[in-house]
Design a protein around this motif. Structure first.
Motif, PDB file in Angstrom:
ATOM      1  N   HIS A   1       0.837  -1.193   0.000  1.00 13.62           N
ATOM      2  CA  HIS A   1       0.000   0.000   0.000  1.00 13.62           C
ATOM      3  C   HIS A   1       0.879   1.253   0.000  1.00 13.62           C
ATOM      4  CE1 HIS A   1      -4.065   1.508   0.393  1.00 13.62           C
ATOM      5  NE2 HIS A   1      -3.593   2.466   1.164  1.00 13.62           N
TER       6      HIS A   1
ATOM      7  N   ASP B   1       2.850   4.458   0.804  1.00 13.04           N
ATOM      8  CA  ASP B   1       3.506   4.975   2.020  1.00 13.04           C
ATOM      9  C   ASP B   1       3.824   3.924   3.079  1.00 13.04           C
ATOM     10  OD1 ASP B   1       4.010   7.527   1.409  1.00 13.04           O
ATOM     11  OD2 ASP B   1       2.395   8.425   2.606  1.00 13.04           O
TER      12      ASP B   1
ATOM     13  N   SER C   1      10.031   2.181  -0.684  1.00  6.41           N
ATOM     14  CA  SER C   1      11.257   2.852  -1.127  1.00  6.41           C
ATOM     15  C   SER C   1      12.285   2.902   0.006  1.00  6.41           C
ATOM     16  CB  SER C   1      10.944   4.268  -1.597  1.00  6.41           C
ATOM     17  OG  SER C   1      10.007   4.223  -2.637  1.00  6.41           O
TER      18      SER C   1
ATOM     19  N   LYS D   1       7.702  -0.518   9.912  1.00 10.60           N
ATOM     20  CA  LYS D   1       7.448   0.570  10.888  1.00 10.60           C
ATOM     21  C   LYS D   1       7.101  -0.010  12.259  1.00 10.60           C
ATOM     22  CE  LYS D   1       5.684   3.582   7.192  1.00 10.60           C
ATOM     23  NZ  LYS D   1       4.806   4.686   6.818  1.00 10.60           N
TER      24      LYS D   1
ATOM     25  N   LEU E   1       6.787   2.208  15.256  1.00 12.07           N
ATOM     26  CA  LEU E   1       5.568   2.977  15.535  1.00 12.07           C
ATOM     27  C   LEU E   1       4.583   2.214  16.418  1.00 12.07           C
ATOM     28  CD1 LEU E   1       4.810   4.723  12.100  1.00 12.07           C
ATOM     29  CD2 LEU E   1       6.074   5.595  14.082  1.00 12.07           C
TER      30      LEU E   1
ATOM     31  N   CYS F   1      11.985  -2.529  10.752  1.00 10.49           N
ATOM     32  CA  CYS F   1      11.892  -1.073  10.787  1.00 10.49           C
ATOM     33  C   CYS F   1      12.818  -0.600   9.693  1.00 10.49           C
ATOM     34  CB  CYS F   1      12.302  -0.539  12.167  1.00 10.49           C
ATOM     35  SG  CYS F   1      12.473   1.251  12.185  1.00 10.49           S
ATOM     36  N   GLY F   2      12.216  -0.283   8.548  1.00  5.53           N
ATOM     37  CA  GLY F   2      13.000   0.083   7.372  1.00  5.53           C
ATOM     38  C   GLY F   2      13.858   1.306   7.640  1.00  5.53           C
TER      39      GLY F   2
END
Ligand code: GTP
Ligand code: MG
Length: 592
Positions: free
Chosen positions: A8, A10, A14, A139, A142, A175-176
């Motif tokens: 999805h 965001d 990347s 993420k 988060l 966690c990219g």
């Protein structure tokens, strides 16, 4: 290994790629510092995703990266990773073959959870037969690196993919941004004991799969040697699957014409004796046969592809306007483009929740459907379970890729029985020592069947005769064939009724094919030929050698004509129009 990264918007694709590049030392010297410095100067927080943008800017100067592909290597092997920012790019990359992935990383944001595109992309992968899949739950910072959040996403998404019979190799909490579980283990997620992303990639078994499949090469182009008096031709394309060697007998579909590979041609290197899946190659044949762009080359010793103008597909639709029946679209498969219509919609599936609807006649944006496609001519393909590379297609509407999918099953069409005969005829065909090119050069014309058709009241014959005279006076090799000449001769053994219509058409096609082989421009007139009639003739005669002229209103015919003229045109003007048309098409060569 080609891998695609999807997910999805965001969710961090990347960023993860940037991290993979940085952590495997695949970035150009000083690149990271340069991007960091730029961020400081512009008071922007540094993002790994910027690395990709920076590299893409360099692409303009021809370095490191092309289109959406990024390269990195690990100890185990080299990777090409395809960043698919949106559906269309994903689809294009996956299907047009520029960069076909065999494995995928699917990224899901831990905080946002599974979103529609997480599911749609999963569905596309299932459809495209990508079975090597790792899901990255990104993420994790988060959500406080919470194991339960990760496990809940894993459970739900596994269940979704399970319905598609896709079983990912693993789920990895990452966690990219900070590189946790990308190339090294994370100190914040001691509870996770599985592999890092890099380890998971290296664990994918390497594919021999496409090489082990039957040989398939969509013909991209047929080149002439530039030397005078050398009328050999190079058949060029990228091999989709399998291997071919010098001496192998090649069969081209849909025509069934065959020849023996005489040599592979190579630029600036010794010519190889064989070529395999993934390689761009060009070969010459021992005999001069008429091969055209879009044909599918296969080997006589291996299972042939399917040939039909109808087939059952699963596809996804991304066009702004819905995909509807009774409208022409362009289907691209391999190197071939062909006009198609949706004949029937079996069922529509919502790719984001897998709910099914039947009895629909249109497919809306983002929907997935099983439907029957009917092409304007027979094409060669494979079915998805057998040779995936030649079972994938895209649909183009108004010059834009709007959908794509796979062919599940070949269906019979009206030309099936005629085609059987043509396949055998081509198979048994004795090619002349004089190649079609030499013949064309001598006659200063390309052998062509000119079909002049139109409603009953149109004066087809007058134009045909005037055109024949004009071309003959010019010194061309031209012949006007009245249908009656065939009807009472070649067709003398069959009744002239509706029941035998298709057989009459088939025989007309066979007669035309002989005349064309002799190098002739053949003019044939007939009342209101339908799309089906022309399809039948196209079964016997190379579609590239047929030009249709429709006399009358454009809307009256169900078959697209190459040239339209008024129903009762001024004869001299009409002849001039057709003459100019033939010159423009390169059918009449300049003579001095
Ligand atoms: P599109 O290409 O637009 O679909 O986005 P994308 O999936 O490539 O996402 P991208 O990598 O651009 O990241 C989107 C945002 O998420 C950026 O602001 C990143 O900094 C942020 N982000 C990515 N990974 C992480 C992470 O591990 N933790 C946190 N906190 N933010 C992240
Ligand atoms: Mg991105």
């Amino acid at each position: 290994m080609n891998i695609v990264i999807a997910g999805h918007v965001d969710h961090g694709k990347s960023t993860i790629i940037g991290r993979l590049l940085a952590d495997t030392g695949s970035l150009p010297e000083g690149k990271l510092d340069q991007v960091r410095a730029l961020c400081t100067r512009t008071a922007k927080p540094f993002e790994y995703a910027f690395l990709l943008d920076a590299l893409k800017d360099e692409r303009a100067q021809g370095i490191t990266i092309d289109s959406a592909r990024v390269f990195f290597k690990t100890k185990a092997r080299d990777y090409i990773i395809i960043d698919a920012p949106g559906h269309i790019e994903f689809l294009k990359n996956m299907i047009t073959g520029a960069a076909r992935a065999e494995a995928a990383l699917l990224v899901i944001d831990a905080k946002e959870g599974i979103r529609e595109n997480s599911r749609r992309h999963g569905y596309m992968m299932a459809l495209l037969g990508i079975r090597k899949l790792v899901v990255l739950v990104n993420k994790m910072d988060l959500v406080g690196f919470d194991r339960q959040v990760f496990e809940a996403i894993e459970r739900d998404y596994r269940e979704f993919l399970g319905q598609l019979d896709v079983h990912p190799a693993g789920f990895i909490p990452v966690c990219g941004r900070d590189g946790d579980s990308i190339a090294s283990r994370s100190s914040s997620m001691g509870w996770y004991e599985g592999p890092t992303v890099l380890d998971a990639l290296d664990q994918f078994p390497a594919a021999r799969a496409t090489i082990d499949k039957p040989f398939r090469m969509p013909v991209q182009d047929v080149y002439k040697f530039t030397n005078r008096n050398d009328d050999r031709r190079i058949v060029a394309g990228t091999i989709a699957s399998g291997t071919a060697r010098v001496g192998d007998e090649v069969v081209f579909y849909p025509s069934g014409k065959r020849g023996v590979i005489k040599s592979f041609e190579a630029f600036n290197r010794p010519a190889p004796a064989e070529a395999s899946a993934g390689e761009a190659c060009g070969f010459t044949l021992g005999e001069q046969i008429y091969v055209s762009r879009g044909d599918l080359a296969s080997l006589k010793s291996q299972p042939p592809p399917q040939v039909s103008s109808r087939f059952r597909t699963s596809l996804f639709w991304l066009g702004r306007a819905p995909l509807v029946t009774k409208k022409d679209y362009t289907l691209k498969i391999g190197a071939l483009r062909v006009t198609m219509r949706v004949e029937e919609v079996d069922r529509v599936i919502d790719g984001s929740d897998l709910s099914v609807a039947s009895g629909r006649s249109r497919i809306e944006r983002h929907e997935v459907a099983d439907c029957v496609i009917h092409c304007s001519r027979a094409i060669a393909f494979d079915t998805a379970g057998h040779v995936p590379a030649t079972s994938r297609f895209v649909i183009v509407d108004d010059f834009e890729i709007c959908g794509g999918g796979i062919i599940r099953e070949a269906l019979p069409d009206r030309q099936a029985s005629a085609r059987e005969k043509v396949l055998l005829r081509n198979y048994k065909w004795e090619p002349s020592f004089i190649s079609p090119d030499r013949r064309a050069a001598r006659l200063a014309q390309r052998a062509t069947l000119l079909l002049i058709t139109g409603p009953a009241e149109s004066d087809r014959k007058a134009i045909a005769r005037a055109l024949e005279s004009r071309l003959f006076d010019d010194g061309r090799n031209v012949y006007f064939l009245g249908i009656g000449n065939v009807l009472y001769g070649v067709d003398a053994d069959i009744a002239r009724d509706r029941e035998n219509h298709d057989e009459h058409m088939r025989r007309l096609g066979e007669v035309a094919n002989l005349m064309l082989d002799a190098g002739m421009i053949l003019i044939v007139t007939a009342i209101a030929l339908t799309r089906d009639d022309i399809d039948l003739i196209r079964t016997s005669v190379d579609p590239d050698r047929i030009e249709t002229i429709w006399l009358g209103e454009t809307g009256e015919s169900d078959s697209p004509a190459d040239l339209h003229l008024p129903a009762a045109p001024d004869e001299a003007a009409a002849v001039e129009r057709v003459h100019a048309f033939l010159r423009d098409r390169g059918i009449l060569f300049q003579t001095w």
